[in-house]
Design an enzyme around this catalytic site. Structure first.
Site, PDB file in Angstrom:
ATOM      1  N   THR A   1      -5.549  -6.774  10.848  1.00  0.00           N
ATOM      2  CA  THR A   1      -5.825  -5.528  10.110  1.00  0.00           C
ATOM      3  C   THR A   1      -5.354  -4.316  10.898  1.00  0.00           C
ATOM      4  O   THR A   1      -4.728  -3.411  10.355  1.00  0.00           O
ATOM      5  CB  THR A   1      -7.354  -5.409   9.843  1.00  0.00           C
ATOM      6  OG1 THR A   1      -7.781  -6.581   9.152  1.00  0.00           O
ATOM      7  CG2 THR A   1      -7.680  -4.182   9.016  1.00  0.00           C
TER       8      THR A   1
ATOM      9  N   GLU B   1      -9.862 -10.240  -7.399  1.00  0.00           N
ATOM     10  CA  GLU B   1      -8.811  -9.239  -7.202  1.00  0.00           C
ATOM     11  C   GLU B   1      -7.675  -9.406  -8.219  1.00  0.00           C
ATOM     12  O   GLU B   1      -7.142  -8.420  -8.732  1.00  0.00           O
ATOM     13  CB  GLU B   1      -8.300  -9.320  -5.761  1.00  0.00           C
ATOM     14  CG  GLU B   1      -9.376  -8.871  -4.770  1.00  0.00           C
ATOM     15  CD  GLU B   1      -8.959  -8.931  -3.306  1.00  0.00           C
ATOM     16  OE1 GLU B   1      -9.703  -8.387  -2.477  1.00  0.00           O
ATOM     17  OE2 GLU B   1      -7.903  -9.517  -2.993  1.00  0.00           O
TER      18      GLU B   1
ATOM     19  N   ASN C   1      -2.173   0.350   6.632  1.00  0.00           N
ATOM     20  CA  ASN C   1      -1.694  -0.910   7.231  1.00  0.00           C
ATOM     21  C   ASN C   1      -0.804  -1.739   6.289  1.00  0.00           C
ATOM     22  O   ASN C   1      -0.772  -2.952   6.359  1.00  0.00           O
ATOM     23  CB  ASN C   1      -2.870  -1.715   7.790  1.00  0.00           C
ATOM     24  CG  ASN C   1      -3.834  -2.167   6.721  1.00  0.00           C
ATOM     25  OD1 ASN C   1      -3.671  -1.829   5.564  1.00  0.00           O
ATOM     26  ND2 ASN C   1      -4.833  -2.942   7.104  1.00  0.00           N
TER      27      ASN C   1
ATOM     28  N   ARG D   1       2.540  -6.311   9.327  1.00  0.00           N
ATOM     29  CA  ARG D   1       1.866  -5.119   9.866  1.00  0.00           C
ATOM     30  C   ARG D   1       2.429  -4.703  11.218  1.00  0.00           C
ATOM     31  O   ARG D   1       2.508  -3.506  11.522  1.00  0.00           O
ATOM     32  CB  ARG D   1       0.356  -5.373   9.935  1.00  0.00           C
ATOM     33  CG  ARG D   1      -0.289  -5.308   8.536  1.00  0.00           C
ATOM     34  CD  ARG D   1      -1.709  -5.776   8.566  1.00  0.00           C
ATOM     35  NE  ARG D   1      -2.423  -5.510   7.321  1.00  0.00           N
ATOM     36  CZ  ARG D   1      -3.525  -6.145   6.956  1.00  0.00           C
ATOM     37  NH1 ARG D   1      -4.037  -7.080   7.742  1.00  0.00           N
ATOM     38  NH2 ARG D   1      -4.128  -5.855   5.828  1.00  0.00           N
TER      39      ARG D   1
ATOM     40  N   LYS E   1       0.814  -1.215   0.000  1.00  0.00           N
ATOM     41  CA  LYS E   1       0.000   0.000   0.000  1.00  0.00           C
ATOM     42  C   LYS E   1       0.856   1.277   0.000  1.00  0.00           C
ATOM     43  O   LYS E   1       2.061   1.226   0.281  1.00  0.00           O
ATOM     44  CB  LYS E   1      -0.935  -0.035   1.215  1.00  0.00           C
ATOM     45  CG  LYS E   1      -1.946  -1.173   1.160  1.00  0.00           C
ATOM     46  CD  LYS E   1      -2.962  -1.065   2.289  1.00  0.00           C
ATOM     47  CE  LYS E   1      -3.972  -2.192   2.226  1.00  0.00           C
ATOM     48  NZ  LYS E   1      -5.036  -2.040   3.234  1.00  0.00           N
TER      49      LYS E   1
ATOM     50  N   ARG F   1      -2.189 -14.148   4.891  1.00  0.00           N
ATOM     51  CA  ARG F   1      -2.901 -13.374   5.916  1.00  0.00           C
ATOM     52  C   ARG F   1      -2.252 -13.544   7.291  1.00  0.00           C
ATOM     53  O   ARG F   1      -2.221 -12.616   8.099  1.00  0.00           O
ATOM     54  CB  ARG F   1      -4.390 -13.736   5.923  1.00  0.00           C
ATOM     55  CG  ARG F   1      -5.068 -13.150   4.678  1.00  0.00           C
ATOM     56  CD  ARG F   1      -6.525 -13.436   4.619  1.00  0.00           C
ATOM     57  NE  ARG F   1      -7.296 -12.699   5.610  1.00  0.00           N
ATOM     58  CZ  ARG F   1      -7.748 -11.447   5.444  1.00  0.00           C
ATOM     59  NH1 ARG F   1      -7.475 -10.769   4.350  1.00  0.00           N
ATOM     60  NH2 ARG F   1      -8.468 -10.865   6.380  1.00  0.00           N
TER      61      ARG F   1
ATOM     62  N   TYR G   1     -12.450  -2.012  -3.884  1.00  0.00           N
ATOM     63  CA  TYR G   1     -12.985  -2.183  -2.526  1.00  0.00           C
ATOM     64  C   TYR G   1     -14.514  -2.084  -2.486  1.00  0.00           C
ATOM     65  O   TYR G   1     -15.071  -1.724  -1.435  1.00  0.00           O
ATOM     66  CB  TYR G   1     -12.370  -1.142  -1.588  1.00  0.00           C
ATOM     67  CG  TYR G   1     -10.976  -1.483  -1.087  1.00  0.00           C
ATOM     68  CD1 TYR G   1     -10.736  -2.626  -0.327  1.00  0.00           C
ATOM     69  CD2 TYR G   1      -9.898  -0.644  -1.350  1.00  0.00           C
ATOM     70  CE1 TYR G   1      -9.476  -2.931   0.156  1.00  0.00           C
ATOM     71  CE2 TYR G   1      -8.623  -0.947  -0.876  1.00  0.00           C
ATOM     72  CZ  TYR G   1      -8.416  -2.088  -0.120  1.00  0.00           C
ATOM     73  OH  TYR G   1      -7.166  -2.375   0.364  1.00  0.00           O
TER      74      TYR G   1
ATOM     75  N   PHE H   1     -15.506   3.892   6.697  1.00  0.00           N
ATOM     76  CA  PHE H   1     -14.122   4.256   6.328  1.00  0.00           C
ATOM     77  C   PHE H   1     -13.878   4.238   4.815  1.00  0.00           C
ATOM     78  O   PHE H   1     -12.767   4.473   4.367  1.00  0.00           O
ATOM     79  CB  PHE H   1     -13.119   3.336   7.036  1.00  0.00           C
ATOM     80  CG  PHE H   1     -13.322   1.853   6.786  1.00  0.00           C
ATOM     81  CD1 PHE H   1     -12.892   1.254   5.614  1.00  0.00           C
ATOM     82  CD2 PHE H   1     -13.952   1.062   7.743  1.00  0.00           C
ATOM     83  CE1 PHE H   1     -13.065  -0.105   5.393  1.00  0.00           C
ATOM     84  CE2 PHE H   1     -14.148  -0.303   7.524  1.00  0.00           C
ATOM     85  CZ  PHE H   1     -13.693  -0.886   6.341  1.00  0.00           C
TER      86      PHE H   1
ATOM     87  N   HIS I   1      -2.218  -5.503   1.678  1.00  0.00           N
ATOM     88  CA  HIS I   1      -3.519  -6.159   1.506  1.00  0.00           C
ATOM     89  C   HIS I   1      -3.287  -7.590   1.052  1.00  0.00           C
ATOM     90  O   HIS I   1      -2.368  -7.853   0.284  1.00  0.00           O
ATOM     91  CB  HIS I   1      -4.352  -5.427   0.447  1.00  0.00           C
ATOM     92  CG  HIS I   1      -5.556  -6.195   0.011  1.00  0.00           C
ATOM     93  ND1 HIS I   1      -6.744  -6.163   0.702  1.00  0.00           N
ATOM     94  CD2 HIS I   1      -5.746  -7.063  -1.014  1.00  0.00           C
ATOM     95  CE1 HIS I   1      -7.610  -6.966   0.104  1.00  0.00           C
ATOM     96  NE2 HIS I   1      -7.028  -7.520  -0.941  1.00  0.00           N
TER      97      HIS I   1
HETATM   98  P1  CMP Z   1      -7.517  -4.406   3.684  1.00  0.00           P
HETATM   99  O1  CMP Z   1      -7.095  -5.734   4.167  1.00  0.00           O
HETATM  100  O2  CMP Z   1      -6.903  -3.876   2.434  1.00  0.00           O
HETATM  101  O3  CMP Z   1      -9.110  -4.381   3.524  1.00  0.00           O
HETATM  102  C1  CMP Z   1      -9.897  -3.233   3.689  1.00  0.00           C
HETATM  103  C2  CMP Z   1      -9.107  -2.079   4.224  1.00  0.00           C
HETATM  104  O4  CMP Z   1      -9.881  -1.083   4.827  1.00  0.00           O
HETATM  105  C3  CMP Z   1      -8.177  -2.553   5.341  1.00  0.00           C
HETATM  106  O5  CMP Z   1      -7.166  -3.349   4.833  1.00  0.00           O
HETATM  107  C4  CMP Z   1      -7.768  -1.232   5.944  1.00  0.00           C
HETATM  108  O6  CMP Z   1      -6.802  -0.550   5.147  1.00  0.00           O
HETATM  109  C5  CMP Z   1      -9.093  -0.491   5.855  1.00  0.00           C
HETATM  110  N1  CMP Z   1      -9.860  -0.604   7.099  1.00  0.00           N
HETATM  111  C6  CMP Z   1     -10.424  -1.695   7.618  1.00  0.00           C
HETATM  112  N2  CMP Z   1     -11.060  -1.414   8.766  1.00  0.00           N
HETATM  113  C7  CMP Z   1     -10.891  -0.102   8.949  1.00  0.00           C
HETATM  114  C8  CMP Z   1     -11.324   0.799   9.942  1.00  0.00           C
HETATM  115  N3  CMP Z   1     -12.062   0.403  10.995  1.00  0.00           N
HETATM  116  N4  CMP Z   1     -10.961   2.082   9.827  1.00  0.00           N
HETATM  117  C9  CMP Z   1     -10.240   2.505   8.764  1.00  0.00           C
HETATM  118  N5  CMP Z   1      -9.801   1.689   7.772  1.00  0.00           N
HETATM  119  C10 CMP Z   1     -10.132   0.404   7.878  1.00  0.00           C
END
Ligand code: CMP
Length: 137
Positions: free
Chosen positions: A91, A126, A112, A102, A9, A85, A49, A57, A115
């Site tokens: 996350t 994807e 974070n 992470r 990212k 994962r 997404y 968010f 992905h």
């Molecule tokens: P990802 O695994 O790419 O999938 C969805 C993304 O949304 C996640 O990683 C984060 O970057 C973001 N995300 C998920 N939960 C939250 C949250 N509670 N607040 C802000 N961003 C979020």
């Protein structure tokens, strides 16, 4: 063998962590099937997404994902989806285990670092969103 899709990212690319993240992925025995550097628009991030479109968010996430360069990649190994994962960690980096990507590099639940697809069907969607078949031969 199983394939999964991953993104390094914008936070990680900006901070110069791309090489270190790739090294952790290779050390964990993933084969790099394909990788490319992209900058995506907010609209392209929203398409990727789409499952999160109703989340609070979503707007901020799509701004972030279109804020700078990313690396999109297809990774292969046995049990690739679950193993990636696990290597990524939770996350929210505050909850991520020691030794995960992470835990090491992520700054917040949004920024974070990485992905990874969460299931077979998601991985198919994807991979197809960012790669043409000829790029995966
Ligand atoms: P990802 O695994 O790419 O999938 C969805 C993304 O949304 C996640 O990683 C984060 O970057 C973001 N995300 C998920 N939960 C939250 C949250 N509670 N607040 C802000 N961003 C979020």
């Amino acid at each position: 063998m199983q394939r999964t899709f991953s993104i390094i990212k914008p936070d990680a690319v900006r901070k110069g962590h791309t090489g270190a993240v790739l090294a952790m992925i290779e050390k964990a025995s993933f084969q790099l099937v394909a990788i490319k550097k992209l900058s995506i628009s907010k609209r392209q991030a929203a398409g990727f997404y789409a499952v999160h479109a109703q989340r609070p968010f979503f707007n901020s996430l799509t701004d972030f994902m279109s804020s700078g360069a990313i690396f999109v990649m297809v990774l292969e190994k046995e049990n690739a989806i679950a193993d990636l994962r696990k290597l990524m960690g939770a996350t929210n980096p505050a909850n991520a285990e020691e030794g995960t990507i992470r835990k090491k590099f992520a700054g917040s639940i949004e920024e974070n670092t990485i992905h990874g697809s969460d299931a077979e069907e998601t991985a198919k969607f994807e991979i197809g969103y960012f790669f043409a078949g000829y790029e995966l031969a």
